[in-house]
Design an enzyme around this catalytic site. Structure first.
Site, PDB file in Angstrom:
ATOM      1  N   ARG A   1      -6.271  -7.614 -15.691  1.00 12.21           N
ATOM      2  CA  ARG A   1      -5.783  -8.960 -15.351  1.00 12.21           C
ATOM      3  C   ARG A   1      -6.505  -9.428 -14.077  1.00 12.21           C
ATOM      4  O   ARG A   1      -6.100  -9.081 -12.969  1.00 12.21           O
ATOM      5  CB  ARG A   1      -4.277  -8.943 -15.091  1.00 12.21           C
ATOM      6  CG  ARG A   1      -3.416  -8.732 -16.339  1.00 12.21           C
ATOM      7  CD  ARG A   1      -1.932  -8.779 -15.933  1.00 12.21           C
ATOM      8  NE  ARG A   1      -1.048  -9.010 -17.048  1.00 12.21           N
ATOM      9  CZ  ARG A   1      -0.293  -8.054 -17.606  1.00 12.21           C
ATOM     10  NH1 ARG A   1      -0.344  -6.827 -17.159  1.00 12.21           N
ATOM     11  NH2 ARG A   1       0.521  -8.356 -18.619  1.00 12.21           N
TER      12      ARG A   1
ATOM     13  N   GLU B   1      -1.861 -15.198 -28.489  1.00 15.27           N
ATOM     14  CA  GLU B   1      -0.632 -15.433 -27.734  1.00 15.27           C
ATOM     15  C   GLU B   1       0.100 -16.688 -28.187  1.00 15.27           C
ATOM     16  O   GLU B   1       1.190 -16.976 -27.715  1.00 15.27           O
ATOM     17  CB  GLU B   1      -0.952 -15.585 -26.238  1.00 15.27           C
ATOM     18  CG  GLU B   1      -1.707 -14.396 -25.673  1.00 15.27           C
ATOM     19  CD  GLU B   1      -1.880 -14.480 -24.173  1.00 15.27           C
ATOM     20  OE1 GLU B   1      -1.126 -13.812 -23.469  1.00 15.27           O
ATOM     21  OE2 GLU B   1      -2.800 -15.187 -23.713  1.00 15.27           O
TER      22      GLU B   1
ATOM     23  N   HIS C   1       0.832  -1.211   0.000  1.00 14.10           N
ATOM     24  CA  HIS C   1       0.000   0.000   0.000  1.00 14.10           C
ATOM     25  C   HIS C   1       0.861   1.253   0.000  1.00 14.10           C
ATOM     26  O   HIS C   1       0.567   2.243  -0.643  1.00 14.10           O
ATOM     27  CB  HIS C   1      -0.867   0.045   1.263  1.00 14.10           C
ATOM     28  CG  HIS C   1      -1.954  -0.965   1.277  1.00 14.10           C
ATOM     29  ND1 HIS C   1      -2.764  -1.188   0.189  1.00 14.10           N
ATOM     30  CD2 HIS C   1      -2.383  -1.799   2.236  1.00 14.10           C
ATOM     31  CE1 HIS C   1      -3.624  -2.127   0.506  1.00 14.10           C
ATOM     32  NE2 HIS C   1      -3.426  -2.524   1.739  1.00 14.10           N
TER      33      HIS C   1
ATOM     34  N   CYS D   1      -1.545  -5.735 -26.064  1.00 13.27           N
ATOM     35  CA  CYS D   1      -1.580  -5.398 -24.635  1.00 13.27           C
ATOM     36  C   CYS D   1      -0.385  -5.964 -23.884  1.00 13.27           C
ATOM     37  O   CYS D   1      -0.318  -5.889 -22.670  1.00 13.27           O
ATOM     38  CB  CYS D   1      -2.882  -5.845 -23.997  1.00 13.27           C
ATOM     39  SG  CYS D   1      -3.131  -7.627 -24.057  1.00 13.27           S
TER      40      CYS D   1
ATOM     41  N   ASN E   1       3.880 -10.674 -24.657  1.00  6.96           N
ATOM     42  CA  ASN E   1       4.745 -11.348 -23.667  1.00  6.96           C
ATOM     43  C   ASN E   1       4.717 -12.845 -23.920  1.00  6.96           C
ATOM     44  O   ASN E   1       5.753 -13.510 -23.936  1.00  6.96           O
ATOM     45  CB  ASN E   1       4.268 -11.075 -22.241  1.00  6.96           C
ATOM     46  CG  ASN E   1       4.096  -9.590 -21.965  1.00  6.96           C
ATOM     47  OD1 ASN E   1       4.679  -8.772 -22.665  1.00  6.96           O
ATOM     48  ND2 ASN E   1       3.301  -9.253 -20.977  1.00  6.96           N
TER      49      ASN E   1
ATOM     50  N   ARG F   1       9.615 -17.262 -20.879  1.00  7.65           N
ATOM     51  CA  ARG F   1       9.748 -15.837 -20.581  1.00  7.65           C
ATOM     52  C   ARG F   1      10.343 -15.568 -19.198  1.00  7.65           C
ATOM     53  O   ARG F   1      10.782 -14.464 -18.904  1.00  7.65           O
ATOM     54  CB  ARG F   1       8.397 -15.120 -20.747  1.00  7.65           C
ATOM     55  CG  ARG F   1       7.323 -15.495 -19.770  1.00  7.65           C
ATOM     56  CD  ARG F   1       5.951 -15.010 -20.243  1.00  7.65           C
ATOM     57  NE  ARG F   1       5.394 -13.969 -19.380  1.00  7.65           N
ATOM     58  CZ  ARG F   1       4.148 -13.524 -19.458  1.00  7.65           C
ATOM     59  NH1 ARG F   1       3.314 -13.995 -20.366  1.00  7.65           N
ATOM     60  NH2 ARG F   1       3.713 -12.597 -18.657  1.00  7.65           N
TER      61      ARG F   1
ATOM     62  N   ARG G   1     -10.190  -9.465 -18.783  1.00  6.05           N
ATOM     63  CA  ARG G   1      -9.638 -10.740 -19.239  1.00  6.05           C
ATOM     64  C   ARG G   1     -10.002 -11.814 -18.222  1.00  6.05           C
ATOM     65  O   ARG G   1      -9.820 -11.616 -17.021  1.00  6.05           O
ATOM     66  CB  ARG G   1      -8.115 -10.668 -19.366  1.00  6.05           C
ATOM     67  CG  ARG G   1      -7.561 -12.030 -19.804  1.00  6.05           C
ATOM     68  CD  ARG G   1      -6.087 -12.006 -20.036  1.00  6.05           C
ATOM     69  NE  ARG G   1      -5.348 -11.952 -18.787  1.00  6.05           N
ATOM     70  CZ  ARG G   1      -4.016 -11.897 -18.749  1.00  6.05           C
ATOM     71  NH1 ARG G   1      -3.323 -11.842 -19.872  1.00  6.05           N
ATOM     72  NH2 ARG G   1      -3.393 -11.861 -17.600  1.00  6.05           N
TER      73      ARG G   1
HETATM   74  C1  PEP Z   1       0.887 -11.111 -22.652  1.00  5.53           C
HETATM   75  O1  PEP Z   1       1.098 -12.327 -22.633  1.00  5.53           O
HETATM   76  O2  PEP Z   1       1.478 -10.316 -23.399  1.00  5.53           O
HETATM   77  C2  PEP Z   1      -0.106 -10.524 -21.738  1.00  5.53           C
HETATM   78  C3  PEP Z   1      -0.486  -9.274 -21.848  1.00  5.53           C
HETATM   79  O3  PEP Z   1      -0.580 -11.316 -20.760  1.00  5.53           O
HETATM   80  P1  PEP Z   1       0.226 -11.716 -19.447  1.00  5.53           P
HETATM   81  O4  PEP Z   1       1.505 -10.924 -19.421  1.00  5.53           O
HETATM   82  O5  PEP Z   1      -0.679 -11.414 -18.299  1.00  5.53           O
HETATM   83  O6  PEP Z   1       0.446 -13.176 -19.644  1.00  5.53           O
HETATM   84 MG    MG Z   2      -0.251 -13.655 -21.616  1.00  2.00          MG
END
Ligand code: PEP
Ligand code: MG
Length: 592
Positions: A308, A443, A201, A514, A466, A477, A344
């Protein structure tokens, strides 16, 4: 800046977690906020009543102190966070906390201090097995309240909050939100703490106030003396004690540059993301907590492009009910109205673990039961979420986004379940007439390859770069050994992105990005050139991205991207991009 006393002492650099960006240069003010140690003592039966009354009094005094903090907050930026103090008040009212402590005094014949310690330990124990950062931080709420109660019980007054006589960097073991709210904001120019994470916080408050902060330093209070010259860099998490002349000079320059950019960026907040040749692109915010929505609005987000929702599942010990999800979504949707919110659905599995959702051990979790696969397996849980989404659509513009789609069957099943949730709710008398746009996250390579087919089935496509980069280049990743291969400008990634854009365009629907790629100005240009309609990113990146988009014409970027698509390696792409753009935008830090 105040005058800093210089001494010939060694410069020391500490590394913590950058919790609120910006640079502060000043002297330290070390706050004694170390934990007090309660002592348990056996009592005679005749002392029970006295100890119970002492305990009740400590609860009353603590409540009054927190009520006073609330009343004293005049700063508008802090007012929106007062619910944190309400949470602390609720903990004080928790029957378990009060009843358990009193029962321990009566049954075990121990003093109030010892009983409270045992109860607090039990409460903390509930959190112990939980790994996610957000929930760990919520344990700190109990610590803050427990500390206050203990102090009031023992009668040790906390070191009173400083009447700072000069601009100071506060150094503390931990700062409670109440402490932070009570500080003299004009003199507190930054703070560092031993504990805490980015989602604490206090870190959130620091970001709202625009005060640089570094947390999680572990040894700050042990190493930093009173009135020591200190530099903190809240972006990188670096804290420098006794900076030498050269360091001081370099940080003064960095600070100036940072502040110059911040001021300049302010002017972009309310401007459209429009290129020189009049092409508009939509910039939206990625949020994880309802608290972040106001920041997204301030930074000029035209809605939430990625909410998210896993964070609601993480912030608790059991699965959230439909009602709880509905309330959280409603807060986000109402705060963001009239702009849309893209919710999402749950994306657990892979590297996203939720303690109370039991995912079996898998050899390849990233390729296993995650995201939509998990939701479609756990239909009851998924239906609760879909019902909450359908209900919240009555309060604003809502879009639903399904993660990690690989094929048409998944989308069809998701849509069926969504319509079933709507029909059931309608039968139960809910207002379900609002339209909900349905989108999917692109994705996986599979989704890219059939994006043309998938695009005909939905209202929008949103690329999660991502994950797309991870799956496209077969690079975990989260694995630092292969991190060097994680290349957003890899020709395969660029071609995949191009395919998605073209698929959306031919189906007449919107396409967006995104993932983190959207938040990096140079990449954002590439995404503009490829033809994306929307970029969604962490709120603070919006002005930076907007600034660069407003300084180019779309036609020149399209031409450049057409050329980039011909290159064979990410290095060649980056070099060419750098050549063309860094010359025009020298202050953009090159990506590598
Ligand atoms: C992504 O995979 O680019 C994404 C936005 O989702 P997350 O990072 O929450 O997996
Ligand atoms: Mg993702």
């Amino acid at each position: 800046m105040e005058k800093i006393e210089r001494k010939t002492v060694e410069e020391v650099t500490l590394f913590g977690i950058g919790a609120s960006p910006g640079i502060a240069i000043g002297v330290s003010y070390v706050l004694d906020r170390t934990r007090i140690r309660p002592v348990e003592r056996a009592i005679a039966p005749t002392e029970v009543a006295v100890e119970i009354e002492a305990f009740r009094k400590a609860v009353r005094v603590s409540k009054k102190q927190l009520e006073d903090v609330k009343r004293g907050v005049a700063d508008r930026r802090l007012a929106e966070h007062l619910h944190i103090i309400d949470t602390h008040l609720l903990i004080l009212e928790d029957q378990l906390l009060v009843d358990d402590s009193i029962a321990l005094i009566e049954k075990n014949l121990i003093n109030a201090e010892g009983a409270l310690k045992r109860t607090l330990d039990k409460f903390r124990g509930v959190f112990e097995t939980i790994e996610d950062e957000y929930l760990r931080e919520r344990r700190s709420d109990i610590d803050f309240v427990g500390e206050r109660l203990l102090r009031n019980l023992i009668g040790t007054t906390q070191q009173s909050l400083p009447q700072l006589d000069q601009k100071s960097i506060i150094v503390a073991h931990d700062l409670s939100p109440a402490d932070t709210m009570q500080m003299d904001k004009s003199r507190m120019i930054g703070f560092v703490t031993d504990v805490g994470g980015r989602t604490s916080h206090t870190a959130i408050l620091a970001r709202s106030l625009g005060i640089p902060a570094v947390v999680g330093l572990e040894t700050a209070t042990a190493l930093i003396r009173e009135r020591l010259p200190v530099i903190i860099d809240g972006s990188s998490g670096v804290v420098i004690l006794n900076p030498g002349e050269a360091t001081l000079k370099s940080y003064l320059e960095k600070k100036q540059l940072y502040e110059f950019h911040q001021k300049e960026l302010l002017s972009y907040r309310q401007l459209a993301a429009e290129t020189l040749d009049g092409h508009r692109i939509t910039l939206r915010g990625n949020v994880e907590l309802p608290d972040e929505v106001d920041l997204a609005c301030q930074e000029g987000a035209q809605g939430v492009g990625l909410y998210r929702t896993e964070f609601i599942y993480m912030n608790r010990t059991g699965t959230p009910s439909e009602e709880e999800q509905y309330r959280a979504y409603r807060e986000v949707v109402e705060r963001m109205a009239p702009n849309p919110v893209t919710i999402r659905t749950l994306d657990v599995g892979g590297d996203k673990l939720v303690s109370h959702i039991d995912l079996s051990d898998e050899a390849n979790p990233a390729l296993g039961l995650r995201a939509i696969r998990f939701s479609l397996k756990e239909e009851t849980l998924f239906t609760d979420q879909l019902r909450a989404i359908v209900r919240v659509a009555a309060h604003g513009r809502v879009r639903v986004l399904f993660p990690m789609i690989t094929g048409l069957a998944e989308i069809r099943r998701c849509k069926e379940l969504l319509e079933k949730a709507r029909a059931d709710l309608r039968a139960e008398g809910y207002d379900c007439e609002a339209r909900i746009e349905v989108g999917i996250m692109i994705e996986t390579p599979s989704a890219v390859l059939i994006s043309e087919v998938l695009a005909r089935e939905v209202d929008f496509l949103s690329v999660g770069t991502n994950d797309l980069i991870q799956y496209c280049l077969a690079i975990d990743r989260g694995n630092e050994h292969v991190a060097y291969l994680y290349e957003p400008l890899h020709p395969a990634v660029l071609r995949a992105l191009q395919m998605v854009c073209q698929a959306a365009a031919s189906a007449g629907i919107e396409s967006g990005v995104c993932g983190e790629m959207a938040a990096e100005p140079l990449y954002a240009l590439v995404l503009l050139g490829l033809g994306f309609d929307e970029l969604s990113m962490n709120a603070t990146s919006i002005p930076r991205v907007k600034r660069i988009l407003r300084q180019v014409s779309r036609s020149e970027v399209v031409e450049l991207v057409t050329e980039l698509l011909e290159f064979g390696t990410a290095q060649d792409v980056l070099r060419r991009l750098g050549e063309v753009l860094l010359e025009r935008f020298p202050d953009i830090i090159p990506v590598n």
